[in-house]
Write an enzyme that holds these catalytic residues in place. Sequence first.
Site, short mmCIF file in Angstrom:
data_model
loop_
_atom_site.label_atom_id
_atom_site.label_comp_id
_atom_site.label_asym_id
_atom_site.label_seq_id
_atom_site.Cartn_x
_atom_site.Cartn_y
_atom_site.Cartn_z
N HIS A 241 -5.16 4.74 -0.94
CA HIS A 241 -4.70 3.61 -1.76
C HIS A 241 -5.84 2.97 -2.55
CE1 HIS A 241 -5.37 0.62 1.83
NE2 HIS A 241 -6.28 1.57 1.78
N ASN A 242 -5.51 2.60 -3.79
CA ASN A 242 -6.41 1.89 -4.71
C ASN A 242 -7.62 2.70 -5.14
OD1 ASN A 242 -5.12 -0.56 -2.93
ND2 ASN A 242 -5.46 -1.15 -5.06
#
Length: 345
Positions: A241-242
């Site tokens: 994520h991210n």
Amino acid sequence: MKFTAQQIADILEGDILGNPNEEVSTLSKIEEGKKGSLTFLSNPKYNSYLYTTNASVAIVNKSFIPEKEISTTLIKVENAYKSFSKLLEFYNEVKNNKQGREQPHFISETAKIGKNEYVGAFAYIGENVKIGDHVKIYPNSYIGDNVTIGDNTTIFAGVKIYSETVIGTNCKIHSGCVIGADGFGFAPNEKGEYKAIPQIGNVIIEDNVDIGSASTIDRATLGSTIIRKGVKLDNQIQIAHNVEVGKNTVIASQTGIAGSTKIGENCMFGGQVGIAGHLKIGNNVKILAQAGISKNIKDDEILNGSPAFKALDYNKSSVYFKKLPSIVTKLNNLEKELNSQKEEL
């Protein structure tokens, strides 16, 4: 599908030496050529095979001059290797030129799909999905709510694309990929039990991206996980994520990138590279296979080892790694000798 030598020559702008009506329906290596197959010769080391191959048609350089009789029909071009590659692209386009909607499938009434689409059997397309022109969605694929897919993108069989994902134009996502699943976010409570933190961001995949089979790209906790233009991912890669992967970066199989790390442009990572979270990797960085990255990396670095350091230093050090037991033995002997001398004094 069958093609004649003349049709192939027209595509490649080549000259025919032999039978223009000779037909081929498959491709082969020159040393394994069979009747009805098309092959090519670009490396002089393989010249001898041209006189014995059973391939019906062979693409050769215009500079090639036969030394004896050849039964195979020749197509002479400026560059045999490039012409064969062009032909592979053409063949692949023809082979994958599917259109229409197979049954059964599900398409939400609120979904919008462009022209010349292909939707395979058992595909699911959710609410408010927007799909461009010439998009191909192969069987057993899942397209979640509010997903956007740009023109000329291909989603191969069994791909799962979670809600809110944005995919650009001219992308290829191969079988078994999961795009937009929850990022790995958990927080312990007072009992030491872990509770999932909602992952409410999305995944953005820009134009001209290829993603290999069984790769996973997690949605962001907040904001977006971003794969920039021209990125090429091999099979079985994990993007957490991210993460942001800069444009034209290529990553080999089984590499894992932990959350919130930013990868620069034009990087090259070997297989099984591991990159820790919250790092910044510069532009034009090369990381050799199985290296482990635990700190920020400046532009233009070449790294190896785990934890990784400069590849040149790693190569020098590897000479000594093998000698460590004998080096330790020598050091111990020197220590004993020095202690013995001290006792004598």
